[in-house]
Design a protein around this motif. Sequence first.
Motif, PDB file in Angstrom:
ATOM      1  N   GLU A 261       0.826  -1.209   0.000  1.00 38.67           N
ATOM      2  CA  GLU A 261       0.000   0.000   0.000  1.00 38.67           C
ATOM      3  C   GLU A 261       0.857   1.255   0.000  1.00 38.67           C
ATOM      4  O   GLU A 261       0.464   2.302  -0.486  1.00 38.67           O
ATOM      5  CB  GLU A 261      -0.933   0.000   1.226  1.00 38.67           C
ATOM      6  CG  GLU A 261      -2.040  -1.036   1.121  1.00 38.67           C
ATOM      7  CD  GLU A 261      -2.706  -1.334   2.463  1.00 38.67           C
ATOM      8  OE1 GLU A 261      -2.559  -0.531   3.408  1.00 38.67           O
ATOM      9  OE2 GLU A 261      -3.366  -2.395   2.559  1.00 38.67           O
ATOM     10  N   LYS A 262       2.048   1.124   0.567  1.00 40.62           N
ATOM     11  CA  LYS A 262       2.965   2.265   0.585  1.00 40.62           C
ATOM     12  C   LYS A 262       3.885   2.282  -0.631  1.00 40.62           C
ATOM     13  O   LYS A 262       4.770   3.127  -0.741  1.00 40.62           O
ATOM     14  CB  LYS A 262       3.825   2.217   1.854  1.00 40.62           C
ATOM     15  CG  LYS A 262       3.057   2.558   3.117  1.00 40.62           C
ATOM     16  CD  LYS A 262       3.999   2.509   4.303  1.00 40.62           C
ATOM     17  CE  LYS A 262       3.772   3.703   5.222  1.00 40.62           C
ATOM     18  NZ  LYS A 262       4.695   3.689   6.364  1.00 40.62           N
ATOM     19  N   GLY A 263       3.711   1.292  -1.516  1.00 39.96           N
ATOM     20  CA  GLY A 263       4.497   1.270  -2.737  1.00 39.96           C
ATOM     21  C   GLY A 263       5.781   0.471  -2.676  1.00 39.96           C
ATOM     22  O   GLY A 263       6.587   0.503  -3.600  1.00 39.96           O
ATOM     23  N   TYR A 264       5.993  -0.274  -1.584  1.00 36.22           N
ATOM     24  CA  TYR A 264       7.216  -1.087  -1.496  1.00 36.22           C
ATOM     25  C   TYR A 264       6.991  -2.423  -2.187  1.00 36.22           C
ATOM     26  O   TYR A 264       5.933  -3.026  -2.062  1.00 36.22           O
ATOM     27  CB  TYR A 264       7.597  -1.360  -0.035  1.00 36.22           C
ATOM     28  CG  TYR A 264       7.794  -0.126   0.799  1.00 36.22           C
ATOM     29  CD1 TYR A 264       8.557   0.947   0.328  1.00 36.22           C
ATOM     30  CD2 TYR A 264       7.233  -0.032   2.070  1.00 36.22           C
ATOM     31  CE1 TYR A 264       8.742   2.075   1.117  1.00 36.22           C
ATOM     32  CE2 TYR A 264       7.410   1.083   2.863  1.00 36.22           C
ATOM     33  CZ  TYR A 264       8.161   2.140   2.379  1.00 36.22           C
ATOM     34  OH  TYR A 264       8.340   3.237   3.162  1.00 36.22           O
ATOM     35  N   LYS A 265       8.038  -2.887  -2.867  1.00 39.32           N
ATOM     36  CA  LYS A 265       7.970  -4.228  -3.464  1.00 39.32           C
ATOM     37  C   LYS A 265       8.676  -5.206  -2.519  1.00 39.32           C
ATOM     38  O   LYS A 265       9.897  -5.262  -2.465  1.00 39.32           O
ATOM     39  CB  LYS A 265       8.628  -4.229  -4.842  1.00 39.32           C
ATOM     40  CG  LYS A 265       7.766  -3.502  -5.888  1.00 39.32           C
ATOM     41  CD  LYS A 265       8.051  -3.974  -7.289  1.00 39.32           C
ATOM     42  CE  LYS A 265       9.327  -3.334  -7.815  1.00 39.32           C
ATOM     43  NZ  LYS A 265       9.527  -3.606  -9.264  1.00 39.32           N
TER      44      LYS A 265
END
Lengths: 259, 361, 71
Positions: free
Chosen positions: B279-283
């Motif tokens: 959700e925070k954009g981390y992979k």
Amino acid sequence: MFNQDIVKPENLVYKKTDVLTNNVMHYCPGCGHGTTHRIIAEVIEEMGIQDKAICVAPVGCSVLAYNYFSVDSLGAAHGRAPALATAIQRLNPDHHTFTYQGDGDLAAIGTAETIHACNRGENIVIIFINNGIYGMTGGQMAPTTLIGMQTATSPYGRTVELNGYPLQITELLSQLPGTYFVTRQSVHTAAAVRKTKKAIRQAFENQKGKKGTSFVEVVSNCNSGWKMTAPKANEWMVENMFAKYPIGDIKVDGELVQK
Amino acid sequence: MAKELKLMKGNEAIAEAAIRSGCDGYFGYPITPQSEVMEYLMAEKPWEKTGMVVLQAESETSSINMVYGGAGVGKKVMTSSSSPGISLMQEGLTYLAGAELPAIVVNVVRGGPGLGTIQPSQADYFQATKGGGHGDYQLFVLAPATVQEMYDFVFLGWEIAFKYRNPVMILSDGAIGQVMEKLYVGDYVPRWTDEELKKNAPWASFGKPANREHHIITSLELDSAKQEQHNHKLQAKYREMEEKEVRFEAINCDDADYIFVAYGSSARIAEKAMQLGKEKGYKIGILRLITLFPFPKKKIAELSTKVKGMLAVEMSAGQMVEDVRLAAQFRCPIEHFGRYGGIIHTPQEVLEALEEKIIKR
Amino acid sequence: MAAKGTVVIDKERCKGCGVCIVACPKSVLALAKNVNGKGYNYSEAVVDECIGCASCAMVCPDGVITVYKVK
């Protein structure tokens, strides 16, 4: 040699049983372990139970007992033989599981396993060799060492103040309802050997009848640990050990016969 | 195989699996948080259904030695306990490994050291994977993350234990042991007959027939040259396990920048942390270890060349992280995060740790 | 009259502990002056008085004595 002419199969009256292997025992000359091994093996042969006998060897002088009994065997951790035997016999109720333990193994480090196996009335045979000393490790004090007896760890003689009392574990075990047969024997004379063999036979017969725990103590010598010749050690045993550990049946058919 | 859906605690699943997998004997001693294993067995009375023996021993020392006895005669035997009890069993475990006996030992881990707490923990990793008792030996260590795996790994455990003649530890924790989940159970696997036992465990001391020499089960070899040979044999076995038996689950690892390395409960928490991170954009990917020994060294080495960092998530002060670092050879930043002493970390805490220790560095 | 028993002692396995000597009711046995391969003065019959009672074999810890007797 005399009378070579009578050495014929039909004249044979005594020969080592094949239930003992031909390995030379590592025990010191004159040690009662060998004698006790031999009569256990004879009982196994006479009862025809070699294929059902499971030996659980201890830690101590008889750690290599499994090299001498020609029966399937397990070597237990120090004191744990009755735990192994409990499981083996419960998993194979028609087998003849027996432990062979010394006084350090059975009456010191393995006290809990011994007492609880006997208290559950496990259908096992326990052979207990009591020579009042730790032989294998070099003659240190055992729980059964007599008061005043010198050992490597009681060099001035065992005292009650320092070491407490000699443990009569056999009498203690006889008080447990799980034990069916409790006896104390010795193997220093031919007559004593015959009585002990009879007791061991009784123990295995009880097991066959699923009667509970049979416990045979063999008061024995430790000529190396006691620093005596074997015949002298046997004399010393009769004079000193038997006073604290009197020979005879303690419990027969589940009933105390000695208080 | 017919499958039946059930709702059970992890500990109960162990017990149900024992009965259904043809276990011959369970020997245990009560300790929180795993007491339900024996309670369930005693209530189920499997001796009436399958002939399985169940016995409450006087101590864990005794129960593991009962296991040693049963295993030595070729039976499928097991025990379970929790951390302090497993410490008591270390003597038996090293003897089992030394004598090359198959058995299953379940550790439903609680917080330590000492008597510690009864809440979940993963602080027995070192003890489980580095021997635990004396001498050079390895347990085969399986780490279930679900109640289903508690059940399945008993079946897998027998397979591994008898294939390699080695004790298998199922390293669970208080959370997996106590949580109730659905699981599928299969048909009953019959206990081995005497003939099957002799075929599957021909080395065992099940009673000497007239046509062979007697068998001896022991870990003693006084001749040190022979003892060294025996150790070589054990080491070869452990290397074979590392070659053939490594098990893990790689979740979203292929294009991940960051990896959570975790097992058991922590892997499940990491999965939620992974979602929060997305959700925070981390992979973020997860390498969930299923075998702790053998350890997935190659997979970790491979991932270490592709990612920006790894976070070892475990409910301990940092034990598994050492193996991750060794396997990764410091090719990427590797940090540890975990609450311990019986506290379970939250997914938020795990994600924050990733951000603080790796992403923002 | 010749004695009716005899013993065959496996002298290489005998450890010379002497318990058989004490056990023998007829004082048939004694330790040899010679030693075996292990260096033990092994037990041997020294007089022709054996009655084949097997007392010696009973107490022998190493099972080295075989006993014969004319029945």
